[in-house]
Scaffold this motif. Structure first.
Motif, PDB file in Angstrom:
ATOM      1  N   ALA A  84       0.827  -1.208   0.000  1.00  0.00           N
ATOM      2  CA  ALA A  84       0.000   0.000   0.000  1.00  0.00           C
ATOM      3  C   ALA A  84       0.862   1.258   0.000  1.00  0.00           C
ATOM      4  O   ALA A  84       0.567   2.238  -0.698  1.00  0.00           O
ATOM      5  CB  ALA A  84      -0.924   0.002   1.224  1.00  0.00           C
ATOM      6  N   LEU A  85       1.961   1.237   0.763  1.00  0.00           N
ATOM      7  CA  LEU A  85       2.857   2.396   0.817  1.00  0.00           C
ATOM      8  C   LEU A  85       3.527   2.620  -0.519  1.00  0.00           C
ATOM      9  O   LEU A  85       3.648   3.766  -0.990  1.00  0.00           O
ATOM     10  CB  LEU A  85       3.906   2.179   1.910  1.00  0.00           C
ATOM     11  N   LEU A  86       3.964   1.544  -1.168  1.00  0.00           N
ATOM     12  CA  LEU A  86       4.600   1.677  -2.472  1.00  0.00           C
ATOM     13  C   LEU A  86       3.624   2.189  -3.529  1.00  0.00           C
ATOM     14  O   LEU A  86       4.028   2.870  -4.475  1.00  0.00           O
ATOM     15  CB  LEU A  86       5.184   0.328  -2.908  1.00  0.00           C
ATOM     16  N   ALA A  87       2.356   1.878  -3.361  1.00  0.00           N
ATOM     17  CA  ALA A  87       1.361   2.399  -4.295  1.00  0.00           C
ATOM     18  C   ALA A  87       1.260   3.918  -4.172  1.00  0.00           C
ATOM     19  O   ALA A  87       0.967   4.613  -5.153  1.00  0.00           O
ATOM     20  CB  ALA A  87       0.009   1.764  -4.022  1.00  0.00           C
ATOM     21  N   GLU A  88       1.510   4.434  -2.958  1.00  0.00           N
ATOM     22  CA  GLU A  88       1.498   5.886  -2.747  1.00  0.00           C
ATOM     23  C   GLU A  88       2.801   6.536  -3.178  1.00  0.00           C
ATOM     24  O   GLU A  88       2.830   7.743  -3.452  1.00  0.00           O
ATOM     25  CB  GLU A  88       1.256   6.166  -1.265  1.00  0.00           C
ATOM     26  N   LEU A  89       3.866   5.733  -3.217  1.00  0.00           N
ATOM     27  CA  LEU A  89       5.189   6.245  -3.578  1.00  0.00           C
ATOM     28  C   LEU A  89       5.778   5.403  -4.723  1.00  0.00           C
ATOM     29  O   LEU A  89       6.750   4.684  -4.531  1.00  0.00           O
ATOM     30  CB  LEU A  89       6.142   6.178  -2.369  1.00  0.00           C
ATOM     31  N   PRO A  90       5.187   5.470  -5.901  1.00  0.00           N
ATOM     32  CA  PRO A  90       5.642   4.604  -6.996  1.00  0.00           C
ATOM     33  C   PRO A  90       7.108   4.810  -7.340  1.00  0.00           C
ATOM     34  O   PRO A  90       7.778   3.875  -7.778  1.00  0.00           O
ATOM     35  CB  PRO A  90       4.723   5.002  -8.160  1.00  0.00           C
ATOM     36  N   GLU A  91       7.649   6.018  -7.121  1.00  0.00           N
ATOM     37  CA  GLU A  91       9.043   6.266  -7.438  1.00  0.00           C
ATOM     38  C   GLU A  91       9.990   5.458  -6.545  1.00  0.00           C
ATOM     39  O   GLU A  91      11.139   5.205  -6.905  1.00  0.00           O
ATOM     40  CB  GLU A  91       9.363   7.759  -7.314  1.00  0.00           C
ATOM     41  N   ALA A  92       9.506   5.026  -5.392  1.00  0.00           N
ATOM     42  CA  ALA A  92      10.341   4.246  -4.473  1.00  0.00           C
ATOM     43  C   ALA A  92      10.496   2.800  -4.920  1.00  0.00           C
ATOM     44  O   ALA A  92      11.331   2.070  -4.376  1.00  0.00           O
ATOM     45  CB  ALA A  92       9.772   4.290  -3.063  1.00  0.00           C
ATOM     46  N   GLY A  93       9.716   2.379  -5.892  1.00  0.00           N
ATOM     47  CA  GLY A  93       9.797   0.998  -6.343  1.00  0.00           C
ATOM     48  C   GLY A  93      10.483   0.837  -7.689  1.00  0.00           C
ATOM     49  O   GLY A  93      10.522  -0.251  -8.246  1.00  0.00           O
ATOM     50  N   GLU A  94      11.015   1.930  -8.222  1.00  0.00           N
ATOM     51  CA  GLU A  94      11.587   1.858  -9.570  1.00  0.00           C
ATOM     52  C   GLU A  94      12.991   1.282  -9.538  1.00  0.00           C
ATOM     53  O   GLU A  94      13.716   1.420  -8.569  1.00  0.00           O
ATOM     54  CB  GLU A  94      11.612   3.271 -10.174  1.00  0.00           C
TER      55      GLU A  94
END
Length: 205
Positions: free
Chosen positions: A195-205
């Motif tokens: 859920a957090l990564l969905a809010e911060l998509p740049e953190a999963g790149e």
């Protein structure tokens, strides 16, 4: 007649040569962690003898390259300003991953068990930032409290180091893997992390 001031070009050349050696060393070590002094000297456009005029041996050169890399990691930590500790950890982990992904081999050397002791002092600001985030997270109840803060901060650091040190074997991996691992150690469930990564998509790149 007045005389002109002496030209101090040699000193400037020395500074430029040293900077060129460090840049070449960072590039070559990123390609091959065992890059020789001959290879590094050629990449810098200098002779091996000229390189020895700046560094006593390969260990001294590698140490300075690693310290410079640590400074870049510290700068990333200093830029993380999220007030939510979970977001701060996610951004910090992703930022470190992205920086390390550009210099995979040298980052792995800097953070592996063999060399991390030599860069411990250089990485002190990064460690301090992690400790701050953990303290805030535990105090606000969003990070796990069953492990004392100093130990949790160390576990988070160790997890991040281990992933970065081994990412060369998995070049297809993204920052998402590192973020999920770190947040899991910090006490978030996998659903909370997704859920957090969905809010911060740049953190999963």
């Amino acid at each position: 007649m007045p005389t002109s001031s002496p030209v101090r070009r040699p000193r400037r050349d020395a500074r430029e040569n040293r900077a060129g050696i460090l840049a070449a060393a960072a590039d070559e070590i990123a390609r091959d962690p065992h890059a020789s002094l001959d290879v590094i000297a050629r990449a810098a456009g200098l002779s091996r003898r000229a390189l020895y005029g700046h560094f006593d041996d390969r260990d001294a050169l590698v140490s300075e390259v690693l310290v410079a890399g640590a400074a870049r990691f510290n700068a990333i930590a200093a830029r993380v300003s999220d007030t939510d500790p979970r977001r701060a950890l996610a951004r910090l982990t992703a930022g470190l991953w992205q920086e390390a992904s550009h210099v995979r081999a040298s980052a792995a050397i800097a953070l592996d068990e063999t060399h991390v002791g030599g860069t411990a002092a250089a990485l002190a600001p990064l460690r301090h930032r992690i400790a701050e985030i953990v303290d805030h997270g535990q105090a606000s109840g969003v990070l796990r409290t069953d492990i004392p803060g100093p130990e949790l901060a160390e576990l988070i650091e160790y997890t991040g180091r281990s992933i970065v040190a081994r990412m060369g074997a998995h070049p297809e991996a993204t920052a998402e893997v590192a973020v999920k691992a770190v947040l899991g150690i910090a006490g978030l469930s996998w659903r909370e992390t997704v859920a957090l990564l969905a809010e911060l998509p740049e953190a999963g790149e």
